[in-house]
Every structure is written in C-alpha cells, then in structure tokens.
Motif scaffolding. Structure first.
Motif, PDB file in Angstrom:
ATOM      1  N   UNK A 114     -75.749  31.920  10.635  1.00 27.51           N
ATOM      2  CA  UNK A 114     -74.598  31.763  11.502  1.00 27.51           C
ATOM      3  C   UNK A 114     -74.022  33.147  11.810  1.00 27.51           C
ATOM      4  N   UNK A 115     -74.110  33.543  13.067  1.00 27.25           N
ATOM      5  CA  UNK A 115     -73.577  34.845  13.467  1.00 27.25           C
ATOM      6  C   UNK A 115     -72.198  34.656  14.079  1.00 27.25           C
ATOM      7  N   UNK A 116     -71.230  35.381  13.573  1.00 23.24           N
ATOM      8  CA  UNK A 116     -69.856  35.287  14.069  1.00 23.24           C
ATOM      9  C   UNK A 116     -69.650  36.280  15.205  1.00 23.24           C
ATOM     10  N   UNK A 117     -69.194  35.776  16.343  1.00 22.49           N
ATOM     11  CA  UNK A 117     -68.886  36.629  17.505  1.00 22.49           C
ATOM     12  C   UNK A 117     -67.420  36.437  17.865  1.00 22.49           C
ATOM     13  N   UNK A 118     -66.648  37.499  17.785  1.00 17.86           N
ATOM     14  CA  UNK A 118     -65.206  37.447  18.038  1.00 17.86           C
ATOM     15  C   UNK A 118     -64.884  38.247  19.288  1.00 17.86           C
TER      16      UNK A 118
ATOM     17  N   UNK B 199     -71.404  36.121   6.786  1.00 14.63           N
ATOM     18  CA  UNK B 199     -71.715  34.700   6.617  1.00 14.63           C
ATOM     19  C   UNK B 199     -70.463  33.891   6.269  1.00 14.63           C
ATOM     20  N   UNK B 200     -70.281  32.790   6.977  1.00 14.46           N
ATOM     21  CA  UNK B 200     -69.110  31.955   6.750  1.00 14.46           C
ATOM     22  C   UNK B 200     -69.480  30.709   5.964  1.00 14.46           C
TER      23      UNK B 200
ATOM     24  N   UNK C  10     -77.658  24.214  11.640  1.00 14.20           N
ATOM     25  CA  UNK C  10     -78.738  24.877  12.357  1.00 14.20           C
ATOM     26  C   UNK C  10     -78.329  26.325  12.617  1.00 14.20           C
ATOM     27  N   UNK C  11     -79.289  27.168  12.948  1.00 11.84           N
ATOM     28  CA  UNK C  11     -78.985  28.546  13.316  1.00 11.84           C
ATOM     29  C   UNK C  11     -78.118  28.535  14.574  1.00 11.84           C
ATOM     30  N   UNK C  12     -77.094  29.360  14.594  1.00 12.48           N
ATOM     31  CA  UNK C  12     -76.184  29.341  15.735  1.00 12.48           C
ATOM     32  C   UNK C  12     -75.345  30.605  15.786  1.00 12.48           C
ATOM     33  N   UNK C  13     -74.861  30.907  17.005  1.00 17.73           N
ATOM     34  CA  UNK C  13     -73.861  31.949  17.208  1.00 17.73           C
ATOM     35  C   UNK C  13     -72.516  31.251  17.322  1.00 17.73           C
ATOM     36  N   UNK C  14     -71.565  31.639  16.483  1.00 19.66           N
ATOM     37  CA  UNK C  14     -70.239  31.021  16.463  1.00 19.66           C
ATOM     38  C   UNK C  14     -69.271  31.918  17.220  1.00 19.66           C
TER      39      UNK C  14
END
Length: 310
Positions: free
Chosen positions: A80-84, A120-121, A147-151
């Motif tokens: 899970x990739x965090x995008x802010x 990682x969250x 699942x793999x995802x961009x958050x």
C-alpha cells in the motif's frame, strides 16, 4: 475514443475499503472500441498444519519425543503506497505525522504539492496534518484494501471562511492502464471546467490537422487513458483559460488532477488552477505503445476515507 466515467463519486468520509462496480460503456460522439478491464481480487486461505511424530530409538532406553511442524502457509502481504496532496490553500507548509513519527521530517509540503510516502499503514493508524505547531486535522485509517494499491489522500479547505479542513480520498487498484482521479478542491463562487486534449494533435494544429479532440473531465470521477502525452486545461465559465498542465500517461501509473484555490472572504486569495501529479519524463513513453484517445475503459471506483476529527 473517449472517457467512460464510473457512476459513483469519490467519497469524503468512509474507510480504506474497496468497493467494486461493474465496468460499463458510456455512449459518446467519439465512439471507439472500449476495452473491459477487470481488477483482480486477491484472496488467501490460512492453513495450519501441526503434528507430532514419535521417534523410537533402538537403544536400551527408548524415548519418545514430539516434533511440532509449523505452518507452511504465510499470510499475503499487500503493498500500500500512501500518496498525499496538500491542496490546503495557505502560505505555510504542511507537515504530516503518523502517530509521533513525522513523515515530512526532511522537507515539509508546500501548498499545491503531492508526495509519495514509503510508510506502510495498518488499521487504526492516525495521520495528523499540522501547519507549524498547530494541528489542522487528523485522518484515521479504519480499514485497508486486500490488494496492492495506491492510497490517495488530499487535504483541502472545508470552506472559504474558516481554516477547517476536509479530506478527499481514493484507492487506486493495480491496473494495467493509466488511471486519473479528477478532484475539485476549489472553494469559492467561480465555476470552471477541466478538459483533456491530445498533446500531439495540439502540436500539429497549424499543419491542417483534424480539429483537436478534447473532452470534459468530470470532477469526483476516475478515468482510464492510454499511454501518451496530454494537456489538461481549466476553463472559466466565460470560456477564458485559467490554468493548464501537462499529463504524461504511463501504463500502471495512477494520477491525480486537482483544481485548487480559494476565494477567501478574509485574508490571502489563491487563484483557481490545476495541479497534476505525478509528472513523469515523456521519454519514458514508448512510441509503439503510445496511442492517445485510441481506447478507454471505465475503472472500478474505490472510494475510501476515514473517521477524522479536527
């Protein structure tokens, strides 16, 4: 081709939880073949095997011992990739904290900036946003997709009067095509329309080329586009161009197109303009794969968000 929009909208409040919606075709004047894309759901079954094996020795003293066999199945781990994105109109820079850990310790986030974090969250995490020493708001993670995802998480002004914040969020599933989330965070009376155009056609418009094809991007929607170079334009209600930005669409990449700004009744004014992130190098495109406007498929919209408090 054209863009097919998902019927549901981006949710401001909810959970890090994917919701599935069927892909569908939207009739347009630029009718082309529409490819159906399906996100693959990942699931796992946890098994545990344990046993005891008795060993008999041929010595005078026969001894029994037990051998415990551990599980040979491990739980799936998802990336899970965090995008802010900081769309909170303010001259001060924003800092992001996960609990006591500062995710922006090296460099704070100025207004109109976006950043990917290797953080990682897990369910229950709290992301706190601060302007200087003052806390602006907190985003609580209720659940995460399996699942793999961009958050994607966007912080912006709740209104044009106060300093209260709101959040917009989306889960980008792992798809082959480029995905673009279009979000309007502008606060004010002005209305503006976002449009997308084929950049290669724009370059040839003085060479008796066909009219440049452009289509409106609906706010609070997600679209999928083929690899290629595009121009995103923001037009005011009177047709005047307010802002323009380039979008280089690569396979497997997720993008956000933001309309930012605030027509503040008090204090500093921030104009209506566009922000596009990320901004890859056009050289990363392969000429054989770049077919702008050739086809488009609708993307299942995964609206997530959080219980948050200011």
């Amino acid at each position: 081709g054209s863009w097919s929009f998902v019927g549901s909208s981006l949710a401001q409040k909810g959970q890090f939880r994917q919701r599935s919606s069927s892909c569908h075709r939207v009739p347009t004047s630029l009718s082309m073949a529409v490819r159906n894309l399906k996100a693959v759901a990942l699931a796992a079954c946890a098994l545990a095997v344990a046993g005891k094996v008795q060993l008999r020795h041929s010595s005078h003293k026969a001894a029994d011992s037990s051998l415990h066999v551990g599980s040979f199945v491990t739980p799936l781990e998802f990336k899970h990739q965090l995008r802010v994105c900081n769309a909170f109109a303010n001259s001060a820079k924003m800092d992001v904290f996960r609990g006591a850990e500062s995710l922006t310790a090296e460099t704070s986030m100025p207004y109109k900036s976006c950043r990917d974090f290797d953080a990682p969250l897990k369910s229950g995490d709290k992301l706190e946003f601060r302007l200087g020493d003052a806390s602006s708001g907190t985003f609580s993670v209720a659940d995460l997709p399996n699942n793999d995802a961009v958050l994607l998480l966007v912080i912006h002004r709740h209104d044009s009067v106060s300093a209260a914040v709101s959040f917009e969020s989306h889960v980008f599933a792992a798809l082959e095509s480029a995905q673009v989330a279009v979000i309007d965070t502008y606060r004010g009376k002005d209305r503006a329309v976002a449009k997308i155009m084929d950049k290669s056609a724009l370059a040839q418009k003085d060479q008796k080329a066909a009219p440049v094809r452009s289509e409106q991007l609906r706010y609070d929607s997600v679209v999928a586009v083929n690899p290629g170079e595009y121009e995103v334009q923001l037009d005011a209600a009177d047709g005047k161009q307010e802002s323009r930005a380039s979008l280089v669409a690569l396979k497997h990449e997720s993008y956000v197109v933001l309309r930012v700004g605030v027509e503040g009744e008090h204090g500093e004014q921030f104009p209506s303009e566009l922000v596009v992130f990320p901004n890859p190098d056009p050289a990363a495109l392969h000429s054989a794969a770049a077919q702008p406007f050739a086809s488009l498929a609708s993307v299942s919209l995964a609206a997530f968000a959080a219980l948050w408090a200011c």
